[in-house]
Design a protein around this motif. Structure first.
Motif, short mmCIF file in Angstrom:
data_model
loop_
_atom_site.label_atom_id
_atom_site.label_comp_id
_atom_site.label_asym_id
_atom_site.label_seq_id
_atom_site.Cartn_x
_atom_site.Cartn_y
_atom_site.Cartn_z
N THR A 1 20.83 22.29 25.54
CA THR A 1 21.55 21.86 26.68
C THR A 1 20.46 20.92 27.40
O THR A 1 19.73 20.28 27.00
CB THR A 1 21.54 23.38 27.57
N SER B 1 25.83 21.12 37.91
CA SER B 1 27.01 21.34 37.65
C SER B 1 27.60 20.14 36.76
O SER B 1 26.64 19.35 36.86
CB SER B 1 28.15 21.35 38.76
N ARG B 2 28.32 20.19 35.93
CA ARG B 2 28.64 18.99 35.22
C ARG B 2 29.20 17.87 35.93
O ARG B 2 28.92 16.93 35.58
CB ARG B 2 29.76 19.36 34.24
N TRP C 1 29.38 15.62 22.97
CA TRP C 1 29.27 16.26 24.09
C TRP C 1 29.43 15.35 25.19
O TRP C 1 30.01 15.69 26.46
CB TRP C 1 27.69 16.92 24.16
N GLN D 1 32.95 14.18 25.86
CA GLN D 1 33.75 15.34 26.35
C GLN D 1 34.02 15.38 27.84
O GLN D 1 34.77 15.68 28.55
CB GLN D 1 33.26 16.72 25.74
N TYR D 2 32.67 14.87 28.50
CA TYR D 2 32.55 15.00 29.64
C TYR D 2 32.46 13.83 30.70
O TYR D 2 32.07 13.79 31.78
CB TYR D 2 31.27 15.81 30.21
N PRO E 1 23.89 26.50 28.91
CA PRO E 1 24.72 26.06 27.95
C PRO E 1 25.96 26.67 27.67
O PRO E 1 26.23 27.89 28.18
CB PRO E 1 24.13 26.11 26.66
N LYS E 2 27.07 26.21 27.22
CA LYS E 2 28.38 26.82 26.97
C LYS E 2 28.16 27.66 25.85
O LYS E 2 27.21 27.25 24.74
CB LYS E 2 29.43 25.69 26.77
N VAL E 3 28.99 28.69 25.79
CA VAL E 3 28.80 29.71 24.51
C VAL E 3 29.05 28.61 23.29
O VAL E 3 28.41 29.02 22.19
CB VAL E 3 29.89 30.90 24.66
N GLU E 4 30.20 27.93 23.41
CA GLU E 4 30.25 27.41 22.01
C GLU E 4 29.17 26.39 21.48
O GLU E 4 29.31 25.66 20.60
CB GLU E 4 31.78 26.50 22.19
N ASP E 5 28.39 25.91 22.45
CA ASP E 5 27.12 24.93 22.13
C ASP E 5 26.08 25.47 21.45
O ASP E 5 25.14 25.16 21.07
CB ASP E 5 26.85 24.40 23.58
N THR E 6 26.08 27.14 21.48
CA THR E 6 25.18 27.65 20.98
C THR E 6 24.91 27.81 19.67
O THR E 6 25.82 27.96 18.74
CB THR E 6 25.09 29.09 21.58
#
Length: 293
Positions: free
Chosen positions: A165, A181-182, A204, A207-208, A254-259
């Motif tokens: 992250t 925040s993003r 990543w 994506q943002y 971190p996002k859960v999917e980034d773990t």
């Protein structure tokens, strides 16, 4: 064919004179000891004990067999002692591959302690950006950050969660604030690159919509660490080490999917080689303790 545990029960009863005392010595139930004695006598077709009210007494045949049983136990003890000595004295070179960022941060004190505990073991540390193929013998052990390790015949353990992250230095945060925040991330410069981590890192950012925020790129992940320490901007780092850097601050969760996980791996054909086992266990224990701090 009798079971080795049956022979241990025979010896324990012969030495103590009762199934109760033998059970206490072996840390099993009295019923288990009696059952094992009966199983041994049935397997060899001989009566080894006379069951008396005062306890168990060896028959003449049992007296004769006792010497052989003691010899078996002595041989087993010598085998165990030899195996233990072999493990303690195990030496040689162990090739450990990992990302450079782990090699220059969390591993040096662990490898220092490993050297002190096992001076006969020599570590070859490979910090190639490309993951080594343990199946072909390119390395003996790998410390990797991934969601699920890929490769034929890999065995090992997941040491800890290791999400990647966004981090800044404390000095940078004092001067520019911490984005929480993003949306706020878009107002800050990013340090990019990082060798083989750049592909998922860039995805990543894409994506943002933050690709244009990258102001400098490094060829290695340790370069990302150096850049963020210097207050150059924000970057993405593995939490297992970055959370333990006193000069760094985690900006957003971190996002859960980034773990991902931090994995310690070897190939199945090497898992019982003494020097490999020693290094695996030593590093795993050290990293587990570090993860609890």
């Amino acid at each position: 064919m009798f079971d080795w545990n049956d022979l241990k029960s025979f010896l324990a009863v012969a030495e103590t004179g009762s199934t109760l005392a033998a059970a206490q010595a072996l840390r099993v139930s009295q019923t288990t000891v009696a059952r094992r004695i009966a199983a041994l006598e049935e397997a060899i077709g001989l009566d080894l004990f006379e069951r008396r009210q005062a306890g168990y007494a060896l028959t003449p045949v049992g007296e004769t067999m006792l010497a052989s049983a003691l010899a078996v136990r002595d041989a087993a003890d010598r085998f165990q002692d030899a195996a233990g000595a072999r493990s303690r004295d195990a030496g040689g070179t162990v090739s450990l591959t990992t990302m450079e960022i782990f090699a220059v941060t969390i591993l040096p004190p662990i490898l220092r302690d490993l050297r002190a505990a096992h001076p006969g073991i020599h570590i070859h540390l490979d910090t190639s950006d490309e993951p080594r193929d343990l199946a072909t013998g390119a390395a003996d052990i790998a410390l990797r950050s991934s969601k699920q390790p890929a490769g034929a015949g890999l065995v090992g353990r997941r040491i800890a969660d290791n999400p990647w992250t966004v981090y800044s230095s404390r000095d940078y945060a004092d001067r520019h604030g911490i984005p929480h925040s993003r949306e706020q991330l878009a107002t800050h410069p990013f340090i990019g690159g990082g060798g083989h981590v750049w592909e998922p890192y860039q995805a990543w950012l894409r994506q943002y919509g933050l690709e244009e925020s990258v102001v400098m790129k490094y060829d290695s992940a340790s370069g990302l660490l150096a850049g963020v320490r210097a207050g150059m901007g924000l970057t993405i780092l593995p939490a297992f080490l970055a959370d333990r850097e006193p000069d760094l601050i985690r900006c957003i969760p971190p996002k859960v999917e980034d773990t991902t996980g931090l994995w310690l791996l070897t190939h199945e054909r090497l898992r019982r080689v003494p020097r490999i086992r020693i290094v695996l266990d030593f590093i795993a224990n050290a990293l587990t303790r570090l993860g609890r701090e």
